[in-house]
Design a protein around this motif. Structure first.
Motif, PDB file in Angstrom:
ATOM      1  N   LYS A   1       0.790  -1.138  -0.104  1.00 15.13           N
ATOM      2  CA  LYS A   1       0.049   0.076   0.000  1.00 15.13           C
ATOM      3  C   LYS A   1       0.758   1.160   0.060  1.00 15.13           C
ATOM      4  O   LYS A   1       1.745   1.408   0.916  1.00 15.13           O
ATOM      5  N   ILE A   2       0.833   2.055  -1.128  1.00 14.42           N
ATOM      6  CA  ILE A   2       1.409   3.334  -1.296  1.00 14.42           C
ATOM      7  C   ILE A   2       0.796   4.411  -0.917  1.00 14.42           C
ATOM      8  O   ILE A   2      -0.207   4.597  -1.619  1.00 14.42           O
ATOM      9  N   ALA A   3       1.172   5.457   0.087  1.00  9.64           N
ATOM     10  CA  ALA A   3       0.434   6.804   0.155  1.00  9.64           C
ATOM     11  C   ALA A   3       0.946   7.670  -0.780  1.00  9.64           C
ATOM     12  O   ALA A   3       2.419   7.905  -0.600  1.00  9.64           O
ATOM     13  N   VAL A   4       0.168   8.472  -1.298  1.00  9.20           N
ATOM     14  CA  VAL A   4       0.548   9.729  -2.214  1.00  9.20           C
ATOM     15  C   VAL A   4       0.126  10.651  -1.806  1.00  9.20           C
ATOM     16  O   VAL A   4      -1.388  10.628  -1.292  1.00  9.20           O
ATOM     17  N   GLN A   5       0.310  12.025  -1.904  1.00 13.00           N
ATOM     18  CA  GLN A   5      -0.292  13.271  -1.692  1.00 13.00           C
ATOM     19  C   GLN A   5      -1.406  13.467  -2.613  1.00 13.00           C
ATOM     20  O   GLN A   5      -1.293  13.274  -3.850  1.00 13.00           O
ATOM     21  N   LYS A   6      -2.710  13.644  -2.141  1.00  9.45           N
ATOM     22  CA  LYS A   6      -4.111  13.667  -2.899  1.00  9.45           C
ATOM     23  C   LYS A   6      -3.945  14.841  -3.972  1.00  9.45           C
ATOM     24  O   LYS A   6      -4.428  14.408  -4.945  1.00  9.45           O
ATOM     25  N   SER A   7      -3.497  15.885  -3.522  1.00 12.88           N
ATOM     26  CA  SER A   7      -3.486  17.025  -4.480  1.00 12.88           C
ATOM     27  C   SER A   7      -2.463  17.927  -3.845  1.00 12.88           C
ATOM     28  O   SER A   7      -2.255  17.867  -2.685  1.00 12.88           O
ATOM     29  N   GLY A   8      -1.740  18.597  -4.632  1.00 10.65           N
ATOM     30  CA  GLY A   8      -0.668  19.436  -4.195  1.00 10.65           C
ATOM     31  C   GLY A   8       0.656  19.309  -5.206  1.00 10.65           C
ATOM     32  O   GLY A   8       0.679  18.636  -6.184  1.00 10.65           O
TER      33      GLY A   8
ATOM     34  N   ASN B   1     -12.197   9.370 -10.470  1.00 11.14           N
ATOM     35  CA  ASN B   1     -12.515  10.944 -10.035  1.00 11.14           C
ATOM     36  C   ASN B   1     -12.463  10.796  -8.705  1.00 11.14           C
ATOM     37  O   ASN B   1     -13.031  10.284  -7.967  1.00 11.14           O
ATOM     38  N   ASN B   2     -11.280  11.373  -8.275  1.00 10.16           N
ATOM     39  CA  ASN B   2     -11.174  11.812  -6.605  1.00 10.16           C
ATOM     40  C   ASN B   2     -11.605  10.684  -5.754  1.00 10.16           C
ATOM     41  O   ASN B   2     -12.164  10.472  -4.811  1.00 10.16           O
ATOM     42  N   GLN B   3     -10.749   9.497  -6.288  1.00 11.88           N
ATOM     43  CA  GLN B   3     -10.870   8.237  -5.220  1.00 11.88           C
ATOM     44  C   GLN B   3      -9.918   8.287  -4.373  1.00 11.88           C
ATOM     45  O   GLN B   3      -8.795   8.783  -4.337  1.00 11.88           O
ATOM     46  N   LEU B   4     -10.149   7.464  -3.245  1.00 16.73           N
ATOM     47  CA  LEU B   4      -9.219   7.511  -1.891  1.00 16.73           C
ATOM     48  C   LEU B   4      -8.138   6.537  -2.313  1.00 16.73           C
ATOM     49  O   LEU B   4      -6.959   6.705  -1.899  1.00 16.73           O
ATOM     50  N   LYS B   5      -8.515   5.505  -3.064  1.00 14.77           N
ATOM     51  CA  LYS B   5      -7.507   4.377  -3.046  1.00 14.77           C
ATOM     52  C   LYS B   5      -7.788   3.795  -4.787  1.00 14.77           C
ATOM     53  O   LYS B   5      -8.856   3.668  -5.211  1.00 14.77           O
ATOM     54  N   VAL B   6      -6.697   3.620  -5.364  1.00 15.13           N
ATOM     55  CA  VAL B   6      -6.965   2.857  -6.536  1.00 15.13           C
ATOM     56  C   VAL B   6      -5.650   1.670  -6.536  1.00 15.13           C
ATOM     57  O   VAL B   6      -4.887   1.566  -5.748  1.00 15.13           O
ATOM     58  N   THR B   7      -6.299   0.496  -7.403  1.00 15.29           N
ATOM     59  CA  THR B   7      -5.374  -0.546  -7.406  1.00 15.29           C
ATOM     60  C   THR B   7      -4.817  -0.434  -8.638  1.00 15.29           C
ATOM     61  O   THR B   7      -5.379  -0.240  -9.763  1.00 15.29           O
ATOM     62  N   ALA B   8      -3.363  -1.024  -8.518  1.00 12.84           N
ATOM     63  CA  ALA B   8      -2.779  -0.987 -10.035  1.00 12.84           C
ATOM     64  C   ALA B   8      -3.202  -1.913 -10.635  1.00 12.84           C
ATOM     65  O   ALA B   8      -3.415  -3.399 -10.248  1.00 12.84           O
ATOM     66  N   THR B   9      -3.123  -2.131 -12.040  1.00 18.34           N
ATOM     67  CA  THR B   9      -3.646  -3.116 -13.019  1.00 18.34           C
ATOM     68  C   THR B   9      -2.608  -4.229 -13.105  1.00 18.34           C
ATOM     69  O   THR B   9      -2.688  -5.548 -13.491  1.00 18.34           O
ATOM     70  N   ASN B  10      -1.098  -3.706 -12.836  1.00 15.71           N
ATOM     71  CA  ASN B  10      -0.293  -4.601 -13.520  1.00 15.71           C
ATOM     72  C   ASN B  10       0.981  -4.651 -12.567  1.00 15.71           C
ATOM     73  O   ASN B  10       2.228  -5.245 -12.847  1.00 15.71           O
ATOM     74  N   PHE B  11       0.904  -4.499 -11.429  1.00 13.17           N
ATOM     75  CA  PHE B  11       1.774  -4.458 -10.330  1.00 13.17           C
ATOM     76  C   PHE B  11       0.966  -4.569  -8.881  1.00 13.17           C
ATOM     77  O   PHE B  11       0.154  -4.051  -8.670  1.00 13.17           O
ATOM     78  N   PRO B  12       1.527  -5.463  -8.023  1.00 14.45           N
ATOM     79  CA  PRO B  12       0.881  -5.755  -6.947  1.00 14.45           C
ATOM     80  C   PRO B  12       0.928  -4.522  -5.645  1.00 14.45           C
ATOM     81  O   PRO B  12       1.292  -4.610  -4.648  1.00 14.45           O
ATOM     82  N   VAL B  13       0.181  -3.138  -6.233  1.00 15.78           N
ATOM     83  CA  VAL B  13       0.313  -2.316  -5.299  1.00 15.78           C
ATOM     84  C   VAL B  13      -1.027  -1.648  -5.252  1.00 15.78           C
ATOM     85  O   VAL B  13      -1.786  -1.729  -6.175  1.00 15.78           O
TER      86      VAL B  13
ATOM     87  N   ILE C   1      -2.699   2.459  -4.149  1.00 20.86           N
ATOM     88  CA  ILE C   1      -2.272   3.696  -4.169  1.00 20.86           C
ATOM     89  C   ILE C   1      -3.409   4.385  -3.398  1.00 20.86           C
ATOM     90  O   ILE C   1      -4.458   4.356  -3.610  1.00 20.86           O
ATOM     91  N   TYR C   2      -2.923   4.784  -2.061  1.00 21.14           N
ATOM     92  CA  TYR C   2      -3.924   5.603  -1.458  1.00 21.14           C
ATOM     93  C   TYR C   2      -3.459   7.082  -1.421  1.00 21.14           C
ATOM     94  O   TYR C   2      -2.319   7.586  -1.246  1.00 21.14           O
ATOM     95  N   PHE C   3      -4.688   8.032  -1.690  1.00 32.06           N
ATOM     96  CA  PHE C   3      -4.443   9.386  -1.929  1.00 32.06           C
ATOM     97  C   PHE C   3      -4.778  10.066  -0.687  1.00 32.06           C
ATOM     98  O   PHE C   3      -5.890  10.005  -0.130  1.00 32.06           O
ATOM     99  N   LEU C   4      -3.661  10.840   0.042  1.00 29.67           N
ATOM    100  CA  LEU C   4      -3.951  11.569   1.584  1.00 29.67           C
ATOM    101  C   LEU C   4      -3.406  12.632   1.448  1.00 29.67           C
ATOM    102  O   LEU C   4      -2.633  13.050   0.477  1.00 29.67           O
ATOM    103  N   ARG C   5      -3.513  13.393   2.524  1.00 24.24           N
ATOM    104  CA  ARG C   5      -2.985  14.699   2.847  1.00 24.24           C
ATOM    105  C   ARG C   5      -1.558  14.475   3.208  1.00 24.24           C
ATOM    106  O   ARG C   5      -1.259  13.603   4.010  1.00 24.24           O
ATOM    107  N   ASP C   6      -0.505  15.407   2.535  1.00 27.27           N
ATOM    108  CA  ASP C   6       0.742  14.928   2.876  1.00 27.27           C
ATOM    109  C   ASP C   6       1.140  14.763   4.554  1.00 27.27           C
ATOM    110  O   ASP C   6       2.133  13.955   4.603  1.00 27.27           O
ATOM    111  N   ASP C   7       0.522  15.707   5.219  1.00 26.10           N
ATOM    112  CA  ASP C   7       0.994  15.797   6.658  1.00 26.10           C
ATOM    113  C   ASP C   7       0.535  14.449   7.378  1.00 26.10           C
ATOM    114  O   ASP C   7       1.191  14.203   8.271  1.00 26.10           O
ATOM    115  N   ASP C   8      -0.357  13.739   6.718  1.00 31.73           N
ATOM    116  CA  ASP C   8      -0.819  12.460   7.519  1.00 31.73           C
ATOM    117  C   ASP C   8      -0.030  11.405   7.098  1.00 31.73           C
ATOM    118  O   ASP C   8      -0.054  10.163   7.759  1.00 31.73           O
ATOM    119  N   ILE C   9       0.832  11.439   5.972  1.00 32.11           N
ATOM    120  CA  ILE C   9       1.330  10.209   5.602  1.00 32.11           C
ATOM    121  C   ILE C   9       2.358   9.706   6.399  1.00 32.11           C
ATOM    122  O   ILE C   9       2.419   8.352   6.484  1.00 32.11           O
TER     123      ILE C   9
END
Ligand code: ATP
Ligand code: ZN
Length: 286
Positions: free
Chosen positions: A6-13, A34-46, A48-56
């Protein structure tokens, strides 16, 4: 069930584009809804969670996410128990002390007894301690740069990249306290399965970074100049030399580092190289 990292990435910024571009260059395809909290990669076992950077940092410490992409400034300020594993080469900025221009604060020691506004109280207080300056820290979460003008503080400690925000607010930089860029952080207790995925991801990240720091160069050289030209071009092993159709000439192929790029090009020209072509490298696996 097989492992997923599970990879946390900044949601926007400021780090969003660079983070997504890096993952894409690592061959990780996400159908970015659109504006999802979480997406699953199609071709690699990860995932991605979109979060505020301060929370990561906290989410990575608590294993809500396994790894995360954040500014080193955020990771260090948060002081969470996470591993800092790789600098990523984007999101570069610095955390600096700045003061009103033409004022009487001209060096760090002048901040003794003053009030400094910042969103980075931990990094600032450890810096002040290291230079034995006592100042009061006023923590604010945004628009730090206006604090001196509205009489909230005498100085600020904030992120700077071009310096244009400081300039518009009639502030000047006094001292850099941290150079920062986006980094990869990880949870300290990853399972063996997750560690294995992380290793695969790191292998790809390093190949992408290396490619960005190098260029492929092709040039034509008269055969009697080949020795001196090849000395300028170490390549991965050594340059490739192919004969041209025109007698007495060769084509030389190699890899040069971005850092001394223009120097090398000038010297190649001075040594008789002609028709120099520089080509970006997409991935580089040494
Ligand atoms: P969020 O909504 O996720 O909390 P934010 O407003 O805190 O976002 P951004 O302004 O998007 O954060 O900055 C994210 C990171 O980008 C910073 O922590 C820093 O590492 C990096 N960065 C690079 N250049 C700058 C800059 N000039 N100013 C601020 N941050 C920068
Ligand atoms: Zn933030």
């Amino acid at each position: 069930m097989s492992d997923i990292l599970k990879i946390a990435v900044q949601k926007s910024g400021r780090l969003y584009d660079g983070s997504m571009k890096l993952l894409k260059e690592c061959g990780i395809g996400v159908s970015n809804g659109n504006n999802q909290l979480k997406v699953t990669a199609t071709n690699f076992p990860v995932e991605i969670y979109f979060l505020r950077d301060d929370d990561i940092p906290e989410y990575v410490q608590d294993a809500v996410a396994d790894i995360g992409i954040v500014g080193e400034n955020v990771a260090l300020e948060a002081g969470k128990e996470v591993n800092r594993i790789e600098q990523l080469g984007f999101g570069k900025c610095r955390l600096s002390l700045a003061v009103p221009k033409n004022g009487n604060l001209q060096q760090v020691q002048d901040l003794e007894g003053k009030k400094i506004a910042t969103s980075y109280p931990n990094l600032l207080s450890s810096f002040l301690r290291s230079v034995s300056v006592n100042a009061s820290i006023h923590e604010i979460s945004g628009s730090v740069e206006i604090a001196p003008r509205i009489g909230l503080a005498d100085a600020i400690c904030d992120l700077v990249s071009s310096g244009s925000t400081l300039f518009t607010n009639e502030l000047v930089e006094l001292q850099t306290i941290l150079q920062s860029e986006a980094i990869l952080i990880s949870n300290q207790q990853l399972s063996p399965g997750k560690l294995q995925i992380l290793e695969r991801l790191l292998f790809r990240i390093r190949a992408v970074k290396k490619a960005q720091n190098n260029k492929y160069v092709l040039l034509n050289a008269p055969n009697d100049k080949l020795d001196s030209i090849c000395r300028l071009l170490p390549g991965i092993k050594s340059p490739t030399i192919l004969p041209l159709a025109e007698a007495g000439w060769s084509s030389v192929h190699s890899v040069i580092s971005e850092s001394d790029f223009w120097n090398v090009i000038e010297q190649l020209k001075a040594n008789g190289a002609e028709g120099i072509l520089i080509i970006p490298i997409e991935k580089m696996i040494a």
